[in-house]
Design an enzyme around this catalytic site. Structure first.
Site, mmCIF file in Angstrom:
data_model
loop_
_atom_site.group_PDB
_atom_site.id
_atom_site.type_symbol
_atom_site.label_atom_id
_atom_site.label_comp_id
_atom_site.label_asym_id
_atom_site.label_seq_id
_atom_site.Cartn_x
_atom_site.Cartn_y
_atom_site.Cartn_z
ATOM 1 N N MET A 86 37.907 17.055 -73.837
ATOM 2 C CA MET A 86 36.570 16.488 -74.025
ATOM 3 C C MET A 86 36.688 15.003 -74.311
ATOM 4 S SD MET A 86 34.710 19.511 -76.226
ATOM 5 C CE MET A 86 36.199 19.970 -77.138
ATOM 6 N N ALA A 87 36.054 14.199 -73.465
ATOM 7 C CA ALA A 87 36.129 12.745 -73.605
ATOM 8 C C ALA A 87 35.539 12.308 -74.937
ATOM 9 C CB ALA A 87 35.375 12.078 -72.455
ATOM 10 N N GLN A 119 45.589 15.675 -69.172
ATOM 11 C CA GLN A 119 44.647 15.716 -68.046
ATOM 12 C C GLN A 119 44.408 14.318 -67.498
ATOM 13 O OE1 GLN A 119 40.224 16.414 -68.120
ATOM 14 N NE2 GLN A 119 40.805 18.393 -67.212
ATOM 15 N N CYS A 160 34.517 16.772 -64.272
ATOM 16 C CA CYS A 160 33.648 15.867 -65.019
ATOM 17 C C CYS A 160 32.434 15.485 -64.177
ATOM 18 C CB CYS A 160 34.407 14.618 -65.431
ATOM 19 S SG CYS A 160 33.380 13.428 -66.327
ATOM 20 N N ASP A 191 30.043 28.578 -71.731
ATOM 21 C CA ASP A 191 29.189 29.424 -72.573
ATOM 22 C C ASP A 191 29.953 30.389 -73.460
ATOM 23 O OD1 ASP A 191 27.100 28.092 -71.474
ATOM 24 O OD2 ASP A 191 26.274 29.774 -70.341
ATOM 25 N N ARG A 240 32.585 22.801 -75.948
ATOM 26 C CA ARG A 240 31.564 22.311 -76.877
ATOM 27 C C ARG A 240 31.432 23.127 -78.153
ATOM 28 N NH1 ARG A 240 26.520 22.285 -73.175
ATOM 29 N NH2 ARG A 240 27.728 23.874 -72.075
#
Length: 433
Positions: free
Chosen positions: A44-45, A119, A149, A251, A274
């Site tokens: 995650m950036a 990555q 992305c 999800d 997330r």
């Protein structure tokens, strides 16, 4: 592109058990790299830097007995339920051009982060191959190509999910990178550009044919971004199409979601993005759920208490402080007139001045991360909005910590009753003048 972190926090808080899934596998392998358990922290950036990765990897397992008011007490159980961690995605163009000193900052990791995957993203096959070699030489266990992305600035350069419109170029990239490195090579991608250009199955087959060691599918299109529901049936379709390991993503907010993804798709591992910043205990909870379901037939796990949240915030903040001091130690520097300096003296002077500037820039980054993390972590906590307002007013890292300490020293009733005292004006003594 907006990522709805707070909905993930709410999903965890509204947790409702659903005993319909299969256990997350105890392990799987990518090439010659054993990963146990079969869970992966998604890249995650702006989030999965070395501090956050180690924070997740070594996340404390808080038990019901951990109810002491002393948040600095030594905790006896430090164990990770996260099998593989991944770096923030890094531009292959930037990585191949930057100087060695700067490159190390982007590829920093510690021994306790293994196994770890680096990555990279880009669209030039030779540059990507060169960057993959750099990652291998830096000691990473795995190198991963980002084809997922959806950010406009990345897609505009034909990177990330922008490449999903050009399968022949992807094939060339696969072959160049595969021939450039001996460590396992993987790819993370989306279903396709949009519902009219779904390429996940042929892309996965191509990856396998080109010698890649695993694939990870975020079951949304680029057009979807982070909206709508992840369509797990496409993960199942990819799993049916290839023999290499398939990692499912999208999800997974709770242990039940992880188990249901395994049951619905047959995937080899679960990748979580997330949900991790909103609930850093998610990997521990999956491990608990899997173990209790195997032992009793019913999966259970512990939810975080406020003391758990307090400990986690303090742990993360301390790690940020430690990293700052290690990478940018404070130095004695006095501004001086430079007119009479020799070239050598001026060069040495500027070098020291740049160190001060670098530390100040890093300090601002630390404060930003502290505010970001505290914001995620205090949603759903009574009185949390007032604390967040106080935190965002703070200009020193120590002041953010003071605000958190003061907040968690009060019970919920005191926070509500003392709301006026917690307004930013009450923290004037903690502000820069």
């Amino acid at each position: 592109m907006k990522k709805d972190w707070y909905n993930y926090a709410a999903a965890v808080a509204d947790h409702a058990p659903r005993e319909t899934g299969l256990p997350v596998p105890a392990e799987f392998t990518i090439g010659n790299v054993r990963i146990a358990p079969a869970t992966v922290l998604a890249p995650m950036a702006g989030i999965t830097d070395t501090v956050f990765r180690r924070f997740i990897k070594n996340a404390s397992l808080f038990s019901d007995e951990s109810n002491s008011d002393n948040v600095d007490q030594a905790l006896s159980n430090q164990q990770s339920g996260c099998g593989l961690i991944m770096t923030e995605f890094t531009s292959a163009d930037g990585l191949s051009r930057m100087r060695e000193v700067k490159r190390k900052r982007y590829l920093t990791y510690y021994d306790d982060e293994h196994p770890i995957s680096a990555q990279i993203f880009g669209s030039n096959p030779e540059t990507l191959a060169d960057s993959a070699r750099i990652c291998q030489d830096a000691g990473f266990d795995i190198v991963d190509l980002n084809l997922g992305c959806p950010a406009k600035r990345v897609v505009a350069c034909n990177g990330g999910s922008g490449l999903l419109r050009d399968l022949p170029l992807i094939e060339t990239i696969f072959k160049r990178v595969r021939s450039a490195v001996s460590i396992p090579f993987t790819v993370k991608f989306r279903m396709g550009w949009n519902d009219h250009q779904l390429v996940c199955v042929p892309l996965a087959k191509m990856a396998e044919d080109c010698g890649l060691n695993a694939v990870a599918l975020h079951a949304r299109t680029r057009e979807q971004g982070y909206t709508g529901n992840a369509r797990w049936e496409y993960i199942a379709a990819v799993k049916d199409a290839v023999k290499i390991p398939v990692i499912g993503n999208g999800d997974v907010r709770t242990p039940e979601d992880a188990a249901n993804m395994i049951a619905a798709t047959g995937c080899d591992a679960v990748m979580i993005g997330r949900a991790a910043p909103a609930n850093p205990w998610i990997f521990r909870q999956i491990a608990q759920y899997t173990a209790t379901k195997a032992a009793t037939g019913t999966g259970t796990y512990t939810l975080a208490t406020e003391q758990d949240r307090y400990r986690m915030i303090r742990t993360y903040f301390t790690m940020l402080f430690d990293e700052l001091e290690q990478e940018h130690p404070e130095i004695d520097f006095t501004p001086l007139p430079t007119d009479s300096m020799t070239p050598a003296e001026l060069s040495a002077y500027n070098h020291e001045r740049n160190k001060v500037r670098d530390r100040e820039s890093a300090r601002r980054d630390v404060i930003g991360k502290m505010k970001q993390f505290a914001s995620w972590f205090t949603h759903g906590v009574p009185g949390g909005a007032t604390l967040r307002r106080s935190i965002f007013e703070s200009k020193q890292a120590e002041h953010v910590m003071d605000a958190v300490d003061r907040f968690f020293s009060m019970d919920a009733a005191q926070r509500i009753q003392s709301a006026a005292d917690l307004q930013p004006a009450a923290f004037a003594d903690f502000q820069d003048s």
